[in-house]
Design an enzyme around this catalytic site. Structure first.
Site, mmCIF file in Angstrom:
data_model
loop_
_atom_site.group_PDB
_atom_site.id
_atom_site.type_symbol
_atom_site.label_atom_id
_atom_site.label_comp_id
_atom_site.label_asym_id
_atom_site.label_seq_id
_atom_site.Cartn_x
_atom_site.Cartn_y
_atom_site.Cartn_z
ATOM 1 N N ARG A 86 44.528 52.849 37.069
ATOM 2 C CA ARG A 86 44.090 52.532 35.553
ATOM 3 C C ARG A 86 42.689 51.822 35.696
ATOM 4 O O ARG A 86 41.972 51.791 35.121
ATOM 5 C CB ARG A 86 44.939 52.605 34.399
ATOM 6 C CG ARG A 86 44.336 52.397 33.018
ATOM 7 C CD ARG A 86 45.251 52.263 32.190
ATOM 8 N NE ARG A 86 44.586 52.231 30.800
ATOM 9 C CZ ARG A 86 44.577 53.336 30.380
ATOM 10 N NH1 ARG A 86 44.605 54.726 30.781
ATOM 11 N NH2 ARG A 86 43.597 53.419 29.045
ATOM 12 N N LEU B 283 46.826 44.205 35.710
ATOM 13 C CA LEU B 283 46.135 44.400 34.695
ATOM 14 C C LEU B 283 46.195 45.908 34.514
ATOM 15 O O LEU B 283 45.840 46.690 35.511
ATOM 16 C CB LEU B 283 44.578 44.084 34.745
ATOM 17 C CG LEU B 283 44.357 42.597 34.654
ATOM 18 C CD1 LEU B 283 42.806 42.413 34.492
ATOM 19 C CD2 LEU B 283 44.505 42.046 33.166
ATOM 20 N N HIS B 284 46.844 46.472 33.575
ATOM 21 C CA HIS B 284 46.683 47.893 33.228
ATOM 22 C C HIS B 284 46.618 48.442 31.815
ATOM 23 O O HIS B 284 46.464 49.565 31.516
ATOM 24 C CB HIS B 284 47.858 48.482 33.839
ATOM 25 C CG HIS B 284 49.196 48.417 33.070
ATOM 26 N ND1 HIS B 284 50.049 47.238 33.070
ATOM 27 C CD2 HIS B 284 49.904 49.267 32.253
ATOM 28 C CE1 HIS B 284 51.008 47.361 32.300
ATOM 29 N NE2 HIS B 284 50.940 48.686 31.802
ATOM 30 N N ARG B 285 46.904 47.520 30.869
ATOM 31 C CA ARG B 285 46.859 48.220 29.520
ATOM 32 C C ARG B 285 45.544 48.393 29.018
ATOM 33 O O ARG B 285 44.656 47.609 29.220
ATOM 34 C CB ARG B 285 47.811 46.903 28.527
ATOM 35 C CG ARG B 285 49.093 46.778 28.741
ATOM 36 C CD ARG B 285 49.872 46.069 27.649
ATOM 37 N NE ARG B 285 51.431 45.962 27.977
ATOM 38 C CZ ARG B 285 52.092 46.990 27.444
ATOM 39 N NH1 ARG B 285 51.763 48.087 27.007
ATOM 40 N NH2 ARG B 285 53.434 46.751 27.906
ATOM 41 N N ASP C 175 49.773 41.696 32.159
ATOM 42 C CA ASP C 175 49.934 42.205 30.853
ATOM 43 C C ASP C 175 50.973 43.426 30.688
ATOM 44 O O ASP C 175 51.003 44.096 29.768
ATOM 45 C CB ASP C 175 48.400 43.044 30.423
ATOM 46 C CG ASP C 175 48.089 44.254 31.250
ATOM 47 O OD1 ASP C 175 48.932 44.313 32.242
ATOM 48 O OD2 ASP C 175 46.894 44.643 31.050
#
Length: 377
Positions: A239, A204-206, A277
């Site tokens: 992030r 997950l990073h967006r 993502d």
């Protein structure tokens, strides 16, 4: 032979630029590697460069983080004098980050030819900064190097000339195939007590997923339900790490430190399913034949759904859970798109180093040359 500047700015760029540099240098081109420093964690950067065998960059711009405008402006300000000093014949940019756009704009105004690797990818989601970067970079590029037929179709539909568009395949798969045996020799599964096919991998990073507490809370709830059936491992992207810690990670979801390229490739290769993502992970799982569930409402890589192992689940927690259960019950058959064969970088070198092409090449806004069929009667 020509002098060529190759630009990288973040970890996803490294896997794309390395095979292109190698192919160009094998043909005798003089290649200057510029690292903008848009994303720069010394420990992770060193691991990726070592894993991929990338030589140290010839120039490091060190622009760091900031808002989109700040970051783009800093890259442009730093890249402009470098370009004037290097005086290349051609600049190669990859992907869709702010550095890609910034260096493209500087190059277009300075005069060298510009080549965009991964041209033509479209999510149709204008709220994604990457979509704006992709579209604007393509507009000022001389060479549009498309990874898949859908990307080439997008470019033709947007009015680009046929002589600009080159279907070359996916350079990330060049890097994956070149390093897969080394990745499989990694001890990362043993370090984490994992077995092949015995876990799911999550990334997950967006911003749309990790910056909105309500969205992230919903996704964590879904991950907790999925982990009841298939334990999950989540390498904590910088992030997301702080936000995940603040909200609390459900049982069955194991946070681990960010992984280098080889370790992460090994984790993907041995996973029962991957939830992500990331655009690059959608491509890598398809190349590996591993089921992938994408936690987004759209993708700029639809070929991974149409000809690969990827399934779009969106971000609604209930839909995510249902989709993952369906994939676990009936995994998609492994398949790989055409031209994802490990030779995309060679095809790129063929295009960029074609004898005499650069001297007579039309520029991006030149009109298509008339043919017999288009001449008035």
């Amino acid at each position: 032979m020509p002098r060529i500047v190759c630009v990288a700015g973040a970890r996803p760029n490294y896997m794309k630029i390395k095979p292109v540099m190698d192919a160009l240098e094998r043909r005798g081109a003089e290649v200057l590697l510029v690292h903008t420093g848009q994303h720069y964690d010394p420990a992770m950067n060193d691991v990726f460069f070592a894993d991929l065998g990338i030589r140290p960059p010839d120039r490091f711009l060190g622009v760091g983080s900031g808002s989109h405008a700040e970051q783009t402006g800093r890259v442009m300000t730093a890249f402009e004098p470098l370009l004037a000093e290097a005086a290349p014949d051609l600049v190669v940019v990859v992907g869709d980050i702010n550095s890609t756009l910034a260096c493209s704009l500087v190059t277009a105004k300075a005069g060298p030819l510009l080549a965009h690797v991964e041209a033509g990818l479209r999510s149709r989601d204008w709220s994604m900064p990457e979509e704006v970067n992709r579209v604007a970079t393509d507009r000022v590029s001389d060479y549009l190097l498309a990874p898949s037929p859908d990307a080439a179709r997008n470019l033709r539909a947007e009015g680009y000339r046929d002589d600009q568009i080159h279907l070359v395949g996916n350079v990330m798969i060049d890097t994956l195939l070149a390093n897969l045996d080394r990745a499989r020799a990694s001890d990362v599964l043993g370090r984490y007590g994992l077995t092949r096919g015995g876990y799911g991998l999550v990334t997950l990073h967006r911003p749309a997923n990790v910056d909105d507490p309500e969205v992230l809370t919903g996704l964590l709830k879904a991950l907790g339900e999925i982990a009841g059936r298939c334990p999950l491992v989540l390498p904590a992207h910088p992030r997301a790490a702080g936000r995940l810690a603040g909200l609390g990670v459900p049982g069955g979801v194991r946070l681990v430190p960010p992984a280098g390229y080889l370790d992460f490739l090994a984790l993907q290769d041995a996973a029962r399913v991957v939830l992500t993502d990331s655009g690059g992970v959608q491509e890598e799982t398809t190349a590996l034949g591993v089921p992938c569930v994408t936690l987004r409402d759209n993708t700029e890589r639809p070929v991974t759904v149409e000809e690969g192992t990827n399934v779009l689940a969106g971000r609604d927690p209930d839909r995510v859970v249902r989709t993952v259960h369906a994939v676990l019950d009936d995994p998609p058959a492994p398949r790989r798109p055409a031209l994802w064969d490990g030779r995309a970088s060679e095809r790129i070198a063929d295009v960029l180093l074609e004898p005499g092409a650069a001297r007579t090449r039309p520029r991006p806004t030149d009109l298509a040359r008339p043919t017999e069929r288009t001449l008035p009667l």
